[in-house]
Write a protein that holds these residues in place. Sequence first.
Motif, PDB file in Angstrom:
ATOM      1  N   ARG A 118      40.098  35.836  33.056  1.00 54.05           N
ATOM      2  CA  ARG A 118      39.489  36.195  34.615  1.00 54.05           C
ATOM      3  C   ARG A 118      38.537  37.085  34.537  1.00 54.05           C
ATOM      4  N   TYR A 119      38.458  38.136  33.627  1.00 54.35           N
ATOM      5  CA  TYR A 119      37.690  39.315  33.310  1.00 54.35           C
ATOM      6  C   TYR A 119      36.163  38.827  32.891  1.00 54.35           C
ATOM      7  N   ILE A 120      36.592  37.975  31.988  1.00 50.51           N
ATOM      8  CA  ILE A 120      35.451  37.295  31.372  1.00 50.51           C
ATOM      9  C   ILE A 120      34.267  36.543  32.364  1.00 50.51           C
ATOM     10  N   PHE A 121      35.125  35.763  33.265  1.00 54.19           N
ATOM     11  CA  PHE A 121      34.373  35.041  34.331  1.00 54.19           C
ATOM     12  C   PHE A 121      33.785  35.930  35.246  1.00 54.19           C
ATOM     13  N   ALA A 122      34.532  36.904  35.871  1.00 57.54           N
ATOM     14  CA  ALA A 122      34.244  37.646  37.111  1.00 57.54           C
ATOM     15  C   ALA A 122      33.392  38.854  36.760  1.00 57.54           C
ATOM     16  N   GLU A 123      33.177  39.164  35.374  1.00 58.99           N
ATOM     17  CA  GLU A 123      32.311  40.293  35.172  1.00 58.99           C
ATOM     18  C   GLU A 123      31.437  40.061  34.151  1.00 58.99           C
ATOM     19  N   VAL A 124      31.637  39.661  32.773  1.00 55.95           N
ATOM     20  CA  VAL A 124      30.950  39.393  31.545  1.00 55.95           C
ATOM     21  C   VAL A 124      30.099  38.286  31.802  1.00 55.95           C
ATOM     22  N   VAL A 125      30.474  37.129  32.453  1.00 58.38           N
ATOM     23  CA  VAL A 125      29.538  35.932  32.551  1.00 58.38           C
ATOM     24  C   VAL A 125      28.522  36.246  33.616  1.00 58.38           C
ATOM     25  N   ARG A 158      15.931  39.484  32.578  1.00 56.38           N
ATOM     26  CA  ARG A 158      14.918  40.468  32.126  1.00 56.38           C
ATOM     27  C   ARG A 158      15.011  40.680  30.656  1.00 56.38           C
ATOM     28  N   ARG A 159      15.738  40.150  29.897  1.00 54.42           N
ATOM     29  CA  ARG A 159      15.699  40.236  28.502  1.00 54.42           C
ATOM     30  C   ARG A 159      16.492  39.061  27.770  1.00 54.42           C
ATOM     31  N   GLN A 160      15.984  38.869  26.658  1.00 54.85           N
ATOM     32  CA  GLN A 160      16.719  37.856  25.654  1.00 54.85           C
ATOM     33  C   GLN A 160      18.072  38.307  25.225  1.00 54.85           C
ATOM     34  N   VAL A 161      19.138  37.519  25.462  1.00 55.64           N
ATOM     35  CA  VAL A 161      20.322  37.851  25.241  1.00 55.64           C
ATOM     36  C   VAL A 161      21.225  36.760  24.112  1.00 55.64           C
ATOM     37  N   ILE A 162      21.593  37.124  22.910  1.00 57.71           N
ATOM     38  CA  ILE A 162      21.917  36.169  21.962  1.00 57.71           C
ATOM     39  C   ILE A 162      23.507  36.519  21.912  1.00 57.71           C
ATOM     40  N   VAL A 163      24.451  35.653  22.064  1.00 55.48           N
ATOM     41  CA  VAL A 163      25.927  35.929  22.370  1.00 55.48           C
ATOM     42  C   VAL A 163      26.585  34.929  21.114  1.00 55.48           C
ATOM     43  N   ALA A 164      27.340  35.758  20.350  1.00 49.98           N
ATOM     44  CA  ALA A 164      28.279  34.899  19.322  1.00 49.98           C
ATOM     45  C   ALA A 164      29.654  34.806  20.102  1.00 49.98           C
ATOM     46  N   THR A 165      30.040  33.709  20.192  1.00 51.54           N
ATOM     47  CA  THR A 165      31.498  33.749  21.104  1.00 51.54           C
ATOM     48  C   THR A 165      32.236  32.654  20.684  1.00 51.54           C
ATOM     49  N   HIS A 166      33.586  32.786  20.871  1.00 53.50           N
ATOM     50  CA  HIS A 166      34.481  31.697  20.795  1.00 53.50           C
ATOM     51  C   HIS A 166      34.950  30.952  22.060  1.00 53.50           C
ATOM     52  N   ASN A 167      34.433  31.751  23.229  1.00 51.08           N
ATOM     53  CA  ASN A 167      35.022  31.372  24.483  1.00 51.08           C
ATOM     54  C   ASN A 167      33.981  30.621  25.275  1.00 51.08           C
ATOM     55  N   ALA A 168      34.363  29.526  25.544  1.00 45.61           N
ATOM     56  CA  ALA A 168      33.523  28.504  26.307  1.00 45.61           C
ATOM     57  C   ALA A 168      33.058  28.927  27.591  1.00 45.61           C
ATOM     58  N   ASN A 169      33.957  29.896  28.433  1.00 47.47           N
ATOM     59  CA  ASN A 169      33.464  30.225  29.633  1.00 47.47           C
ATOM     60  C   ASN A 169      31.965  31.094  29.671  1.00 47.47           C
ATOM     61  N   ILE A 170      31.629  31.665  28.464  1.00 45.85           N
ATOM     62  CA  ILE A 170      30.282  32.522  28.413  1.00 45.85           C
ATOM     63  C   ILE A 170      29.200  31.572  28.226  1.00 45.85           C
ATOM     64  N   PRO A 171      28.945  30.775  27.363  1.00 46.12           N
ATOM     65  CA  PRO A 171      27.808  29.968  27.325  1.00 46.12           C
ATOM     66  C   PRO A 171      27.849  28.850  28.629  1.00 46.12           C
ATOM     67  N   ILE A 172      29.044  28.232  28.812  1.00 43.56           N
ATOM     68  CA  ILE A 172      29.193  27.183  29.924  1.00 43.56           C
ATOM     69  C   ILE A 172      29.000  27.500  31.466  1.00 43.56           C
ATOM     70  N   LEU A 173      29.768  28.709  31.666  1.00 45.08           N
ATOM     71  CA  LEU A 173      29.753  29.181  32.964  1.00 45.08           C
ATOM     72  C   LEU A 173      28.543  30.196  33.173  1.00 45.08           C
ATOM     73  N   GLY A 174      28.053  30.536  32.062  1.00 49.82           N
ATOM     74  CA  GLY A 174      26.859  31.470  31.873  1.00 49.82           C
ATOM     75  C   GLY A 174      25.456  30.974  32.099  1.00 49.82           C
ATOM     76  N   ASP A 175      25.706  29.533  32.036  1.00 49.20           N
ATOM     77  CA  ASP A 175      24.562  28.533  31.831  1.00 49.20           C
ATOM     78  C   ASP A 175      23.356  29.064  30.752  1.00 49.20           C
ATOM     79  N   GLY A 222      39.141  27.001  25.706  1.00 50.94           N
ATOM     80  CA  GLY A 222      39.018  26.905  27.063  1.00 50.94           C
ATOM     81  C   GLY A 222      37.787  25.918  27.427  1.00 50.94           C
ATOM     82  N   GLY A 223      37.441  24.991  26.455  1.00 58.51           N
ATOM     83  CA  GLY A 223      36.457  24.198  26.415  1.00 58.51           C
ATOM     84  C   GLY A 223      36.325  23.360  27.694  1.00 58.51           C
ATOM     85  N   GLU A 224      37.441  22.655  27.919  1.00 63.07           N
ATOM     86  CA  GLU A 224      37.528  21.382  28.787  1.00 63.07           C
ATOM     87  C   GLU A 224      37.567  22.041  30.415  1.00 63.07           C
TER      88      GLU A 224
END
Length: 170
Positions: free
Chosen positions: A82-89, A98-115, A152-154
Amino acid sequence: MSSSTAAKVADLPPSVLRMLEEADTPDWIDLEINTASSGEEDWQSIHDLSPGQRSTALFALALTAGNEPLVIDQPEDDLDNRYIFAEVVQVLARVCQRRQVIVATHNANIPILGDAEMVVALDAVANKGSVLATGGLEDPAVTDQARHILEGGEEAFHARQRRYLSTERS
């Protein structure tokens, strides 16, 4: 220092003053975070926080400084979904403007919900890594790998779809 302490220091013999000038005094930085509800203040040392609160403080600090590219390894550690979606993403989406960000993650919410503009799905077997898919989220090979590899992919894909449908109706 107070004026009375300054007067005492000024009266010290030159040899003692020289020792004070040459004394090794390490820097001490204590990072604090406001853990109170909105409108309140309750500043706590980062050393007294839970691992999740500590991660939150350090994550915010890393994102605020600079415009150079930033590499983040698993920002989801010690944080709930919940915090990952509400804040991190949400924060990453703003920072990526404003800057390039490269994220290594196992949580689909970050790349998918973060577009994410680019996703690289990786696998490792016996100390050998391989690229399973790379591209944007519109690429079926990328979304298929995200569904099967990332946590959490699907569910994340359905949340993203609901989010876009709700904004289209507004």
